[in-house]
Design a protein around this motif. Structure first.
Motif, PDB file in Angstrom:
ATOM      1  N   GLU A  35      73.834  43.641  78.347  1.00 18.91           N
ATOM      2  CA  GLU A  35      74.081  43.080  79.677  1.00 18.91           C
ATOM      3  C   GLU A  35      74.160  41.559  79.671  1.00 18.91           C
ATOM      4  N   ARG A  39      76.771  38.984  81.736  1.00 17.62           N
ATOM      5  CA  ARG A  39      76.366  37.949  82.693  1.00 17.62           C
ATOM      6  C   ARG A  39      76.793  36.588  82.155  1.00 17.62           C
ATOM      7  N   LEU A 518      75.423  49.792  82.520  1.00 13.97           N
ATOM      8  CA  LEU A 518      75.481  49.324  83.898  1.00 13.97           C
ATOM      9  C   LEU A 518      76.146  50.357  84.797  1.00 13.97           C
ATOM     10  N   PHE A 522      76.580  46.916  89.723  1.00 10.99           N
ATOM     11  CA  PHE A 522      76.489  45.664  88.979  1.00 10.99           C
ATOM     12  C   PHE A 522      77.606  44.706  89.374  1.00 10.99           C
ATOM     13  N   LEU A 526      76.558  41.073  90.748  1.00 10.15           N
ATOM     14  CA  LEU A 526      76.767  39.914  89.884  1.00 10.15           C
ATOM     15  C   LEU A 526      77.353  38.753  90.687  1.00 10.15           C
TER      16      LEU A 526
END
Length: 590
Positions: A35, A39, A518, A522, A526
């Motif tokens: 993850e 990000r 995810l 998500f 985000l």
């Protein structure tokens, strides 16, 4: 020449992120996986800058880091997913800044198994940083490149490092701290014309005395589920080909937006003094997509061109003169609007030549065009005086005393000449959508922590008549979330008609690429978290509601031909945004 060896890990699905101290040359690699790889981009920049506590630092001092971040698909053949985000505290706005660019730099980072890097402190001497195939990071003197335009600089860098590299260049304006400066990255044909342009990020690179970063191009890196990812990428490509909005972008490029904004009366003309350059019954708008496509096709130019390797949208172009010779690439809407019609130019050839010089200097054409419009408003020349505009560029290139003043941007120039009509928000030049008519985009430029940046939430064709502030803010915030997500994943927003309609597919591809697990929530979370972090940063930097206000002339001066004025003040807009956030929290709890 100095170098450091980056240790190669056995697990090829891991990416390394490099923390580079420019003064000591120390490099600390950090492993990114799962993850954390997703990000990236705009989220990573906001999160990192807050963690490092740089909101109150001097933007051009050694404590302002410069972040380069690539998304989870970097290095692959995913059509529009190799953008590079650059971030720092902006010396132009004093707030947070993320400026992303297409081109091959993000692709190169991914192919070197890098998630990105942060530049800390400042070099003692001007330097070039090179990330080589053999895992070495080396530094060499930038002396041979200093003061040169970006095209000559790129040619010399390729002579030294070869053709299979991608470049990120600080141009001559960034060298002397001009806040017009962006960071120029290589396009698919090695032109240094894809800019992380806004907010003065090039001046930050210049403050660090980094003239260029050179990254080797290699081959597609290993992904967690490579076959599944490639299959999904192919399916995404099919959806792009079948989408009407994508087809229009490919045929007419972003320049087609000028035809629309001129028609609805929201095109910046003569320093936002009017909203239409050509009346519908007066023939074609020569600064628009339809005319430019027809003319460029007849001349043998390229009406569609991919800025990123493998991109199927191809909304860029290569603009040719009457003899079929390239003038400039790309010639895009924001440049046509701000350096063009906003300065009274009605001939795309004149604009394209001016654009070449802007590309060679590595400056933001939005900020530069807005600044030039203010110079003309101040009476230094009549609107449309191309000789004057070329002289402005020459003075900025030379770095003369007056050129350095002009290179500080629209707000500084407006204050110096005591001009009433200065189109800035948070001291950053407004994009080519007049907020009196194109209201949702105007509200996005008011609300975003990024300054007057349309890419944070552009909804140009929203029907605004008889709408309430809540309706406009809702449309803005919904789009801002989607754009923040795209910017955090390295995705070009021009693919959003496909991306946003296939969120489950995109999240599945993130999992295939990174090995994360995810779910679809998500995607929007985000974007929301990115916006929250950016707002926190700006509050820590000292921003208030007053900084979100449109310039007064938008409220006082009706825009021809519609005679509209801005309807909503920053206090109303911000209260509506607070209600939007409260509704989001309530829906999450429910």
């Amino acid at each position: 020449m100095l170098f450091v060896i980056i240790e190669t890990k056995e697990d090829k699905t891991l990416r390394q992120y490099l923390h580079i101290n420019l003064r000591s040359r120390e490099v600390k690699p950090e492993e990114f996986a799962g993850e954390k790889l997703a990000r990236a981009g705009r989220f990573f920049i906001a999160n990192s800058l807050l963690e490092m506590g740089v909101a109150k630092t001097d933007p051009l001092g050694p404590d302002n880091p410069l972040i380069f971040s690539a998304g989870p698909f970097a290095g692959s053949n995913f059509s529009n997913a190799n953008r590079t985000s650059v971030g720092c505290k902006s010396p132009l706005t004093g707030g947070i800044k993320e400026a992303n660019a297409g081109g091959s730099f993000g692709l190169a980072l991914g192919q070197m198994n890098l998630a990105g890097f942060t530049l800390y402190d400042q070099c003692s001497d001007w330097s070039v940083m090179h990330i080589g195939q053999d895992g070495k990071i080396s530094w060499s003197s930038a002396e041979p490149y200093m003061g040169k335009g970006n095209f000559e600089c790129a040619e010399l860098l390729h002579q030294q490092f070869g053709s299979k590299v991608s470049l990120a260049i600080c141009g001559p304006v960034g060298e002397y701290g001009g806040l017009l400066a962006g960071i120029a990255m290589s396009d698919t044909d090695k032109r240094p014309t894809r800019l992380s342009a806004r907010g003065g990020v090039g001046a930050v690179m210049g403050s660090k005395k980094v003239k260029a970063v050179v990254v080797e191009l290699s081959k597609m890196p290993t992904f967690h589920e490579r076959k599944k990812l490639l299959k999904g990428i192919k399916e995404y490509g099919k959806k792009l080909k079948a989408d009407e909005a994508i087809t229009a972008l490919k045929e007419y490029g972003t320049a087609m937006m000028a035809d629309y904004t001129n028609y609805v009366g929201g095109l910046p003309v003569n320093n936002f003094g009017a909203g239409r350059q050509v009346e519908p019954d007066q023939g074609p708008l020569k600064m628009g997509g339809e005319f430019i496509r027809e003319q460029n096709t007849a001349r043998g130019g390229e009406t569609s061109h991919a800025c990123m390797p493998g991109c199927m949208i191809e909304c860029s172009n290569v603009y040719a003169d009457a003899d079929g010779n390239e003038i400039s690439s790309p010639v895009e809407y924001e440049t046509l609007g701000l350096m063009g019609t906003n300065c009274g130019i009605s001939d795309p050839d004149e604009l394209a030549r001016l654009n070449w010089h802007a590309n060679d200097l590595g400056v933001d054409t939005i900020e530069t065009g807005a600044m030039m419009g203010v110079l003309m408003e101040a009476g230094l020349a009549k609107f449309g005086d191309i000789e004057f505009l070329n002289n402005v560029i020459s003075q900025i290139r030379e770095g003369s005393e007056i050129g350095k003043l002009w290179a500080q941007g629209t707000g500084a120039v407006g204050k110096h000449y005591k001009v009433d009509r200065v189109p800035v928000i948070k001291n950053q030049g407004i994009s080519a959508y007049d907020p009196r008519v194109i209201e949702v985009t105007g509200i996005s430029m008011m609300l975003t922590a990024q300054g007057a940046d349309h890419t944070t939430g552009n909804v140009a064709k929203f029907e605004c008549a008889n709408t309430t502030v809540d309706e406009l803010v809702d449309a803005s915030m919904e789009t801002q979330v989607l754009c923040a997500t795209a910017d955090s994943l390295g995705l070009c927003v021009f693919g959003r008609s496909v991306t946003n309609a296939n969120i489950e597919m995109i999240v599945g591809l993130i999992n295939d690429a990174t090995g994360s697990n995810l779910d679809t929530s998500f995607f929007l979370e985000l974007g929301k978290e990115t916006l929250r972090l950016e707002n926190v940063f700006n509050k820590e930097a000292g921003f208030s509601v007053e900084d979100d206000e449109l310039p007064e002339f938008f409220y006082e001066q009706p825009l021809a031909p519609s005679n509209q004025v801005a309807r909503f003040r920053a206090s109303e807009v911000n209260k509506s945004a607070e209600r939007w956030w409260e509704n989001q929290a309530s829906e999450t709890q429910a």
